[in-house]
Write a protein that holds these residues in place. Sequence first.
Motif, PDB file in Angstrom:
ATOM      1  N   ASP A 169     -10.253 -65.210 116.160  1.00  0.00           N
ATOM      2  CA  ASP A 169     -10.028 -66.241 115.191  1.00  0.00           C
ATOM      3  C   ASP A 169     -10.401 -66.003 113.730  1.00  0.00           C
ATOM      4  N   ALA A 170     -10.309 -64.687 113.484  1.00  0.00           N
ATOM      5  CA  ALA A 170     -10.439 -64.176 111.995  1.00  0.00           C
ATOM      6  C   ALA A 170      -9.387 -64.677 111.453  1.00  0.00           C
ATOM      7  N   ASN A 171      -9.502 -64.737 109.892  1.00  0.00           N
ATOM      8  CA  ASN A 171      -8.183 -64.911 109.001  1.00  0.00           C
ATOM      9  C   ASN A 171      -7.653 -63.530 108.818  1.00  0.00           C
ATOM     10  N   LYS A 172      -6.339 -63.522 109.595  1.00  0.00           N
ATOM     11  CA  LYS A 172      -5.863 -62.324 109.814  1.00  0.00           C
ATOM     12  C   LYS A 172      -5.515 -61.509 108.624  1.00  0.00           C
ATOM     13  N   GLU A 173      -5.073 -62.205 107.552  1.00  0.00           N
ATOM     14  CA  GLU A 173      -4.556 -61.619 106.521  1.00  0.00           C
ATOM     15  C   GLU A 173      -5.691 -60.792 105.708  1.00  0.00           C
ATOM     16  N   ASN A 174      -6.691 -61.712 105.682  1.00  0.00           N
ATOM     17  CA  ASN A 174      -7.916 -61.172 104.689  1.00  0.00           C
ATOM     18  C   ASN A 174      -8.680 -59.924 105.765  1.00  0.00           C
ATOM     19  N   THR A 175      -8.648 -60.321 107.139  1.00  0.00           N
ATOM     20  CA  THR A 175      -9.338 -59.184 108.093  1.00  0.00           C
ATOM     21  C   THR A 175      -8.630 -57.626 107.536  1.00  0.00           C
ATOM     22  N   LEU A 176      -7.316 -57.909 107.923  1.00  0.00           N
ATOM     23  CA  LEU A 176      -6.609 -56.473 107.965  1.00  0.00           C
ATOM     24  C   LEU A 176      -6.668 -56.021 106.520  1.00  0.00           C
ATOM     25  N   ASN A 177      -6.568 -56.817 105.453  1.00  0.00           N
ATOM     26  CA  ASN A 177      -6.855 -55.853 104.219  1.00  0.00           C
ATOM     27  C   ASN A 177      -8.253 -55.457 103.935  1.00  0.00           C
ATOM     28  N   GLN A 178      -9.130 -56.261 104.318  1.00  0.00           N
ATOM     29  CA  GLN A 178     -10.425 -55.890 104.161  1.00  0.00           C
ATOM     30  C   GLN A 178     -10.865 -54.600 105.058  1.00  0.00           C
ATOM     31  N   LEU A 179     -10.376 -54.481 106.249  1.00  0.00           N
ATOM     32  CA  LEU A 179     -10.594 -53.463 107.030  1.00  0.00           C
ATOM     33  C   LEU A 179     -10.046 -51.931 106.543  1.00  0.00           C
ATOM     34  N   ILE A 180      -8.871 -52.420 105.977  1.00  0.00           N
ATOM     35  CA  ILE A 180      -8.042 -51.016 105.629  1.00  0.00           C
ATOM     36  C   ILE A 180      -8.813 -50.584 104.017  1.00  0.00           C
ATOM     37  N   GLY A 181      -8.960 -51.638 103.306  1.00  0.00           N
ATOM     38  CA  GLY A 181      -9.720 -51.150 102.182  1.00  0.00           C
ATOM     39  C   GLY A 181     -10.938 -50.482 102.402  1.00  0.00           C
ATOM     40  N   ALA A 182     -11.907 -50.961 103.286  1.00  0.00           N
ATOM     41  CA  ALA A 182     -13.137 -50.363 103.773  1.00  0.00           C
ATOM     42  C   ALA A 182     -12.978 -49.096 104.540  1.00  0.00           C
ATOM     43  N   ALA A 183     -12.141 -48.834 105.343  1.00  0.00           N
ATOM     44  CA  ALA A 183     -11.750 -47.809 105.974  1.00  0.00           C
ATOM     45  C   ALA A 183     -11.595 -46.437 105.272  1.00  0.00           C
ATOM     46  N   PHE A 184     -10.503 -46.948 104.323  1.00  0.00           N
ATOM     47  CA  PHE A 184      -9.722 -45.549 103.691  1.00  0.00           C
ATOM     48  C   PHE A 184     -10.179 -45.627 102.140  1.00  0.00           C
ATOM     49  N   GLY A 185     -10.767 -46.331 101.697  1.00  0.00           N
ATOM     50  CA  GLY A 185     -11.501 -46.590 100.308  1.00  0.00           C
ATOM     51  C   GLY A 185     -12.089 -45.161 100.009  1.00  0.00           C
ATOM     52  N   ALA A 186     -12.109 -44.557  98.935  1.00  0.00           N
ATOM     53  CA  ALA A 186     -12.784 -43.495  98.524  1.00  0.00           C
ATOM     54  C   ALA A 186     -12.573 -42.481  99.669  1.00  0.00           C
ATOM     55  N   ALA A 187     -11.379 -42.450 100.220  1.00  0.00           N
ATOM     56  CA  ALA A 187     -10.994 -41.713 101.436  1.00  0.00           C
ATOM     57  C   ALA A 187     -11.868 -41.422 102.379  1.00  0.00           C
ATOM     58  N   GLY A 188     -12.674 -42.826 102.722  1.00  0.00           N
ATOM     59  CA  GLY A 188     -13.576 -42.745 103.637  1.00  0.00           C
ATOM     60  C   GLY A 188     -14.829 -42.005 103.451  1.00  0.00           C
ATOM     61  N   GLN A 189     -14.920 -41.473 102.243  1.00  0.00           N
ATOM     62  CA  GLN A 189     -16.097 -40.680 102.151  1.00  0.00           C
ATOM     63  C   GLN A 189     -17.325 -41.814 101.143  1.00  0.00           C
TER      64      GLN A 189
END
Length: 519
Positions: A282-302
């Motif tokens: 039921d999550a807001n798909k657009e927000n969730t996918l963008n947030q997930l990607i930003g938080a997984a790959f930002g700073a190269a995951g470090q």
Amino acid sequence: ARILQVSSKVNSTWYPASSFSSSVPTVKLFIDGKFVESKSDKWIDIHNPATNEVIGRVPQATKAEMDAAVASCKRAFPAWADTSVLSRQQVLLRYQQLIKENLKEIAKLITLEQGKTLADAEGDVFRGLQVVEHACSVTSLLLGETMPSITKDMDLYSYRLPLGVCAGITPFNFPAMIPLWMFPMAMVCGNTFLLKPSERVPGASMLLAKLLQDSGAPDGTLNILHGQHEAVNFICDHPDIKAISFVGSNQAGEYIFERGSRHGKRVQANMGAKNHGVVMPDANKENTLNQLIGAAFGAAGQRCMALSTAILVGEAKRWLPELVERAKNLRVNAGDQPGADLGPLITPQAKERVCNLIDSGTKEGASILLDGRKIKVKGYENGNFVGPTIISNVKPTMTCYKEEIFGPVLVVLETDTLDEAIKIVNDNPYGNGTAIFTTNGATARKYSHLVDVGQVGVNVPIPVPLPMFSFTGSRSSFRGDTNFYGKQGIQFYTQLKTITSQWKEEDATLSSPAVVMPT
Ligand code: NAD
């Protein structure tokens, strides 16, 4: 330009403003208010992770230099502890201003040594600056408690007093923020501080020390020494050091916690993580996918709070192809290049480790949906780059799930229910951070209450608390009793003294000794 220049305004004695490529500058020690060249015969090369060029050398301080640094802290302590709280506050008020004015210069040094993008490096400084700003409210934070008339003519009150010399040992991934979690909080309470920054990224700490000195901090209130194991052992063992703040890996943190505690010190240790993002259908798909990607790959995951594990619940499984498509659009480049979303990993060894963990996923039956192992970045062929990688069909028994990867790798698990997702998160030994993505308040509430993790985000992918709260990682992500910054930070860097005071009327003087325990 492939080599960042540090402006002459903050030109320092540890890195010359001229090109780094012509000579190899040395990082100085900061002892008793002076930037001094080490006499050590043991030096460590510092590399630009985007090119692997050597940009400087950092010493492993000699025993005499380490002794001098602690002695300086010890000498400076009585006068600093006795300096009025308003004067200490004034130093920090000037400091926050100087950090703001030099934020971009500090960020450039971070990108040069650590590799993260300039925008992300500015965020690194900014989150540390917020701790300094909060430390400026010391006049409220340091208040003790009082209880009048505890019995006849007797009042009871408490003070929060500094401990003495405190020390900090910091990791490579946040060269400004994490030192700033430590010494400003310790010093505003009246302690003096010995910092050992990560040997891979010492530049930001040196610049921060210079700015602190320019803010009026007396000589000796902050000392900086460099090194690795010998310096760490020295800090753990030295009888004049009363408390140690550590942030880094579990291997080092468990060791420092045990060795420092054995020597009677307070130790707080923030360590590794495996942070899960639970995605409800039921999550807001657009927000969730963008947030997930930003938080997984930002700073190269470090980042210790990188959202490195996704659990897709129920129908949310169908979003996986779209997640992969979006991750493909991220731009991998040197951190100082415009438009870069993620930069390199810190060392070739880190890259090899991350690639080996991706390999282990393939061997153990997971599927690599997006593979960043072979990425080539034009103009930076020698850099430690790994592109965004997504591994699906991951099971909790697999190595890529159990290990902290600390790279741009998102591992994806799937469950049918929220309860199964909660069980996975709670069975994982780490307790640093987690997030749930949902539009249902009851689901969010259930997750927040049942999940055994120190920092929970509801539609917030990286829930690092602001400094009026504290950084509250738990379980294997933390050792100690008292967390970093906020009220907990003040508690860590102070000890309580209670004063019970009786002022009797003269005619109420005791006529004989009171030998019974007072009640
Ligand atoms: P690290 O443990 O290798 O280094 C941290 C510090 O400890 C450095 O100053 C280093 O010189 C020293 N050190 C390293 N190995 C040592 C050893 N065996 N004995 C004694 N001292 C040692 O960590 P790192 O690679 O610089 O940082 C990455 C790690 O830090 C990750 O695990 C990450 O999750 C963790 N981290 C945690 C938080 C948090 O708040 N929980 C924040 C940032 C980073």
